[in-house]
Scaffold this motif. Structure first.
Motif, PDB file in Angstrom:
ATOM      1  N   LYS A  22       0.817  -1.210   0.000  1.00 47.60           N
ATOM      2  CA  LYS A  22       0.000   0.000   0.000  1.00 47.60           C
ATOM      3  C   LYS A  22       0.856   1.268   0.000  1.00 47.60           C
ATOM      4  O   LYS A  22       0.536   2.240  -0.683  1.00 47.60           O
ATOM      5  CB  LYS A  22      -0.924   0.006   1.227  1.00 47.60           C
ATOM      6  N   ARG A  23       1.948   1.248   0.785  1.00 38.02           N
ATOM      7  CA  ARG A  23       2.766   2.455   0.892  1.00 38.02           C
ATOM      8  C   ARG A  23       3.518   2.754  -0.406  1.00 38.02           C
ATOM      9  O   ARG A  23       3.752   3.918  -0.741  1.00 38.02           O
ATOM     10  CB  ARG A  23       3.758   2.327   2.060  1.00 38.02           C
ATOM     11  N   LEU A  24       3.889   1.726  -1.138  1.00 38.90           N
ATOM     12  CA  LEU A  24       4.520   1.950  -2.443  1.00 38.90           C
ATOM     13  C   LEU A  24       3.563   2.690  -3.367  1.00 38.90           C
ATOM     14  O   LEU A  24       3.972   3.588  -4.121  1.00 38.90           O
ATOM     15  CB  LEU A  24       4.962   0.625  -3.070  1.00 38.90           C
ATOM     16  N   LYS A  25       2.282   2.334  -3.306  1.00 38.13           N
ATOM     17  CA  LYS A  25       1.283   3.034  -4.113  1.00 38.13           C
ATOM     18  C   LYS A  25       1.186   4.501  -3.710  1.00 38.13           C
ATOM     19  O   LYS A  25       1.069   5.386  -4.564  1.00 38.13           O
ATOM     20  CB  LYS A  25      -0.079   2.359  -3.959  1.00 38.13           C
ATOM     21  N   VAL A  26       1.235   4.757  -2.388  1.00 40.39           N
ATOM     22  CA  VAL A  26       1.194   6.133  -1.890  1.00 40.39           C
ATOM     23  C   VAL A  26       2.357   6.946  -2.454  1.00 40.39           C
ATOM     24  O   VAL A  26       2.216   8.128  -2.769  1.00 40.39           O
ATOM     25  CB  VAL A  26       1.234   6.152  -0.342  1.00 40.39           C
ATOM     26  N   HIS A  27       3.505   6.277  -2.604  1.00 36.94           N
ATOM     27  CA  HIS A  27       4.700   6.958  -3.130  1.00 36.94           C
ATOM     28  C   HIS A  27       4.779   6.905  -4.655  1.00 36.94           C
ATOM     29  O   HIS A  27       5.827   7.224  -5.233  1.00 36.94           O
ATOM     30  CB  HIS A  27       5.955   6.345  -2.507  1.00 36.94           C
ATOM     31  N   GLY A  28       3.703   6.488  -5.294  1.00 35.40           N
ATOM     32  CA  GLY A  28       3.627   6.554  -6.747  1.00 35.40           C
ATOM     33  C   GLY A  28       4.227   5.391  -7.507  1.00 35.40           C
ATOM     34  O   GLY A  28       4.472   5.504  -8.712  1.00 35.40           O
ATOM     35  N   LEU A  29       4.443   4.264  -6.820  1.00 38.97           N
ATOM     36  CA  LEU A  29       5.018   3.094  -7.476  1.00 38.97           C
ATOM     37  C   LEU A  29       3.989   1.973  -7.571  1.00 38.97           C
ATOM     38  O   LEU A  29       3.114   1.847  -6.713  1.00 38.97           O
ATOM     39  CB  LEU A  29       6.237   2.594  -6.701  1.00 38.97           C
ATOM     40  N   ASN A  30       4.105   1.166  -8.621  1.00 40.10           N
ATOM     41  CA  ASN A  30       3.218   0.025  -8.809  1.00 40.10           C
ATOM     42  C   ASN A  30       3.867  -1.221  -8.221  1.00 40.10           C
ATOM     43  O   ASN A  30       4.858  -1.716  -8.762  1.00 40.10           O
ATOM     44  CB  ASN A  30       2.934  -0.191 -10.302  1.00 40.10           C
ATOM     45  N   PRO A  31       3.356  -1.743  -7.122  1.00 42.94           N
ATOM     46  CA  PRO A  31       3.980  -2.902  -6.478  1.00 42.94           C
ATOM     47  C   PRO A  31       4.024  -4.140  -7.373  1.00 42.94           C
ATOM     48  O   PRO A  31       4.902  -4.989  -7.217  1.00 42.94           O
ATOM     49  CB  PRO A  31       3.122  -3.128  -5.233  1.00 42.94           C
ATOM     50  N   LEU A  32       3.084  -4.258  -8.291  1.00 46.66           N
ATOM     51  CA  LEU A  32       3.074  -5.417  -9.195  1.00 46.66           C
ATOM     52  C   LEU A  32       4.360  -5.502 -10.010  1.00 46.66           C
ATOM     53  O   LEU A  32       4.846  -6.603 -10.302  1.00 46.66           O
ATOM     54  CB  LEU A  32       1.869  -5.339 -10.133  1.00 46.66           C
ATOM     55  N   ASN A  33       4.908  -4.345 -10.347  1.00 42.32           N
ATOM     56  CA  ASN A  33       6.137  -4.307 -11.139  1.00 42.32           C
ATOM     57  C   ASN A  33       7.380  -4.639 -10.316  1.00 42.32           C
ATOM     58  O   ASN A  33       8.459  -4.848 -10.870  1.00 42.32           O
ATOM     59  CB  ASN A  33       6.317  -2.921 -11.776  1.00 42.32           C
ATOM     60  N   LEU A  34       7.229  -4.685  -8.984  1.00 41.16           N
ATOM     61  CA  LEU A  34       8.378  -4.882  -8.086  1.00 41.16           C
ATOM     62  C   LEU A  34       8.299  -6.194  -7.312  1.00 41.16           C
ATOM     63  O   LEU A  34       9.210  -6.514  -6.551  1.00 41.16           O
ATOM     64  CB  LEU A  34       8.442  -3.713  -7.097  1.00 41.16           C
ATOM     65  N   LYS A  35       7.237  -6.954  -7.526  1.00 34.27           N
ATOM     66  CA  LYS A  35       6.982  -8.144  -6.716  1.00 34.27           C
ATOM     67  C   LYS A  35       7.985  -9.272  -6.957  1.00 34.27           C
ATOM     68  O   LYS A  35       8.380  -9.966  -6.012  1.00 34.27           O
ATOM     69  CB  LYS A  35       5.568  -8.646  -6.987  1.00 34.27           C
ATOM     70  N   ALA A  36       8.390  -9.486  -8.195  1.00 36.36           N
ATOM     71  CA  ALA A  36       9.269 -10.603  -8.549  1.00 36.36           C
ATOM     72  C   ALA A  36      10.568 -10.566  -7.743  1.00 36.36           C
ATOM     73  O   ALA A  36      11.288  -9.565  -7.752  1.00 36.36           O
ATOM     74  CB  ALA A  36       9.582 -10.589 -10.043  1.00 36.36           C
ATOM     75  N   GLY A  37      10.844 -11.644  -7.011  1.00 38.56           N
ATOM     76  CA  GLY A  37      12.046 -11.723  -6.189  1.00 38.56           C
ATOM     77  C   GLY A  37      11.885 -11.107  -4.814  1.00 38.56           C
ATOM     78  O   GLY A  37      12.773 -11.222  -3.967  1.00 38.56           O
ATOM     79  N   ASN A  38      10.753 -10.441  -4.598  1.00 43.24           N
ATOM     80  CA  ASN A  38      10.508  -9.774  -3.311  1.00 43.24           C
ATOM     81  C   ASN A  38       9.235 -10.279  -2.647  1.00 43.24           C
ATOM     82  O   ASN A  38       8.632  -9.587  -1.825  1.00 43.24           O
ATOM     83  CB  ASN A  38      10.391  -8.259  -3.530  1.00 43.24           C
ATOM     84  N   GLU A  39       8.843 -11.498  -2.972  1.00 42.74           N
ATOM     85  CA  GLU A  39       7.579 -12.038  -2.487  1.00 42.74           C
ATOM     86  C   GLU A  39       7.493 -12.128  -0.968  1.00 42.74           C
ATOM     87  O   GLU A  39       6.393 -12.145  -0.411  1.00 42.74           O
ATOM     88  CB  GLU A  39       7.335 -13.421  -3.096  1.00 42.74           C
ATOM     89  N   ASP A  40       8.641 -12.190  -0.285  1.00 44.15           N
ATOM     90  CA  ASP A  40       8.631 -12.299   1.179  1.00 44.15           C
ATOM     91  C   ASP A  40       8.471 -10.957   1.880  1.00 44.15           C
ATOM     92  O   ASP A  40       8.233 -10.913   3.097  1.00 44.15           O
ATOM     93  CB  ASP A  40       9.894 -13.005   1.672  1.00 44.15           C
ATOM     94  N   VAL A  41       8.568  -9.866   1.133  1.00 41.48           N
ATOM     95  CA  VAL A  41       8.404  -8.536   1.737  1.00 41.48           C
ATOM     96  C   VAL A  41       7.339  -7.707   1.031  1.00 41.48           C
ATOM     97  O   VAL A  41       7.016  -6.609   1.473  1.00 41.48           O
ATOM     98  CB  VAL A  41       9.738  -7.741   1.749  1.00 41.48           C
ATOM     99  N   LEU A  42       6.777  -8.233  -0.041  1.00 42.73           N
ATOM    100  CA  LEU A  42       5.835  -7.454  -0.829  1.00 42.73           C
ATOM    101  C   LEU A  42       4.689  -8.354  -1.295  1.00 42.73           C
ATOM    102  O   LEU A  42       4.860  -9.207  -2.161  1.00 42.73           O
ATOM    103  CB  LEU A  42       6.550  -6.840  -2.040  1.00 42.73           C
ATOM    104  N   TYR A  43       3.510  -8.157  -0.689  1.00 40.15           N
ATOM    105  CA  TYR A  43       2.342  -8.965  -1.032  1.00 40.15           C
ATOM    106  C   TYR A  43       1.086  -8.160  -0.740  1.00 40.15           C
ATOM    107  O   TYR A  43       1.080  -7.264   0.109  1.00 40.15           O
ATOM    108  CB  TYR A  43       2.333 -10.292  -0.264  1.00 40.15           C
ATOM    109  N   ALA A  44       0.018  -8.484  -1.449  1.00 40.06           N
ATOM    110  CA  ALA A  44      -1.195  -7.660  -1.403  1.00 40.06           C
ATOM    111  C   ALA A  44      -2.044  -7.896  -0.166  1.00 40.06           C
ATOM    112  O   ALA A  44      -2.703  -6.972   0.320  1.00 40.06           O
ATOM    113  CB  ALA A  44      -2.032  -7.908  -2.656  1.00 40.06           C
ATOM    114  N   LYS A  45      -2.049  -9.132   0.375  1.00 38.66           N
ATOM    115  CA  LYS A  45      -2.889  -9.452   1.511  1.00 38.66           C
ATOM    116  C   LYS A  45      -2.060  -9.837   2.734  1.00 38.66           C
ATOM    117  O   LYS A  45      -1.001 -10.444   2.604  1.00 38.66           O
ATOM    118  CB  LYS A  45      -3.844 -10.593   1.144  1.00 38.66           C
ATOM    119  N   TRP A  46      -2.577  -9.519   3.906  1.00 40.05           N
ATOM    120  CA  TRP A  46      -1.880  -9.808   5.160  1.00 40.05           C
ATOM    121  C   TRP A  46      -1.670 -11.306   5.339  1.00 40.05           C
ATOM    122  O   TRP A  46      -2.557 -12.117   5.066  1.00 40.05           O
ATOM    123  CB  TRP A  46      -2.685  -9.267   6.340  1.00 40.05           C
TER     124      TRP A  46
END
Length: 269
Positions: A129-153
């Motif tokens: 959510k915070r990446l979106k606030v800062h103007g970034l699309n988390p979907l584009n950054l998810k690969a390789g970062n699945e343990d720190v970046l996910y849509a649901k708790w």
């Protein structure tokens, strides 16, 4: 020294797990004395020529404390004192017993790890959510970062203790501010994105304060409950309303309101 054994829970267990990791083990620091912690304790006892029973009593504590880093001993200077709670009660114009009750139930026990760093828990769904606030699309950054970046708790990626900083540092490489905003900090585990509510201009300033002492954690807590309109519930001892405001709709399931009421009764007597 508190005796710990299978099925013990709480901050004393977290401390035990942190110290065992300093001794070379690799436990998840979750405050739950399960089978894996028991197995590790037995291995530690065997290697240190103690009775191998998996129970952490006085002798085992003495041996484990011998591996405690200097930072742990230094962190005792950062602990809260009785005066700090009294001062906050005066500031909020509430009973000291009410502040002590909240401290007992809502605090994480210690604000600092054995390394001297403040306790954190990194939340990957908040980072999303915070990446979106800062103007970034988390979907584009998810690969390789699945343990720190996910849509649901989820709790599946929690490591606990010092290893949460590994997750935080991984997120910082993606975006510094969003990462710091996505961790909960200190003894009251207030999220980084609340930095303005607790009196700071930037999340970086908030994190610097959280590194200083538990007194700064308490000050942040005081400002947070003011901003959330919860002080009035402390004054009237409306524990269900305070618990709902602080812990969310799930407060009844965890019995936060009854725990607060019981703690208040203990301290008011």
């Amino acid at each position: 020294m508190q005796t710990l054994k299978l099925r013990s829970k709480g901050d004393s267990v977290r401390l035990l797990q942190e110290l065992l990791n300093k001794a070379g083990y690799n436990l998840v620091v979750d405050g739950d004395f399960g089978k894996n912690t028991e197995k590790t304790v037995k291995d530690f006892q065997k290697k240190n020529k103690l009775i191998v029973d998996g129970i952490v009593g006085t002798k085992t504590w003495i041996k484990i404390n011998a591996v405690a880093p200097k930072a742990l001993k230094e962190s005792t200077k950062k602990f809260l004192a009785e005066k700090d709670l009294i001062d906050l009660a005066k500031e909020l114009k509430v009973e000291v017993a009410a502040v002590k009750a909240v401290y007992e139930v809502e605090s994480s026990g210690r604000g600092f790890l054995t390394s001297g760093k403040p306790k954190i828990l990194f939340e990957g769904h908040i980072f999303w959510k915070r990446l979106k606030v800062h103007g970034l699309n988390p979907l584009n950054l998810k690969a390789g970062n699945e343990d720190v970046l996910y849509a649901k708790w989820t709790t599946k990626f929690y490591k606990g203790g010092e290893r949460e900083y590994d997750r935080l540092n991984k997120a910082i490489k993606i975006h510094n501010a969003a990462a710091l905003e996505s961790a909960s900090w200190g003894i009251f585990q207030i999220m980084g994105y609340h930095y303005k509510k607790v009196g700071y201009n930037t999340v970086e300033d908030y994190v610097k304060a959280m590194n200083k002492s538990e007194r700064f954690h308490l000050k942040a807590f005081g400002k947070f409950i003011k901003s959330e309109g919860l002080v009035k519930h402390l004054k009237t001892k409306a524990w269900n309303k305070f618990a709902r405001g602080y812990n969310g709709a799930g407060y009844k399931k965890n019995k936060y309101h009854t725990k607060l009421a019981a703690a208040y009764k203990k301290y008011s007597n």
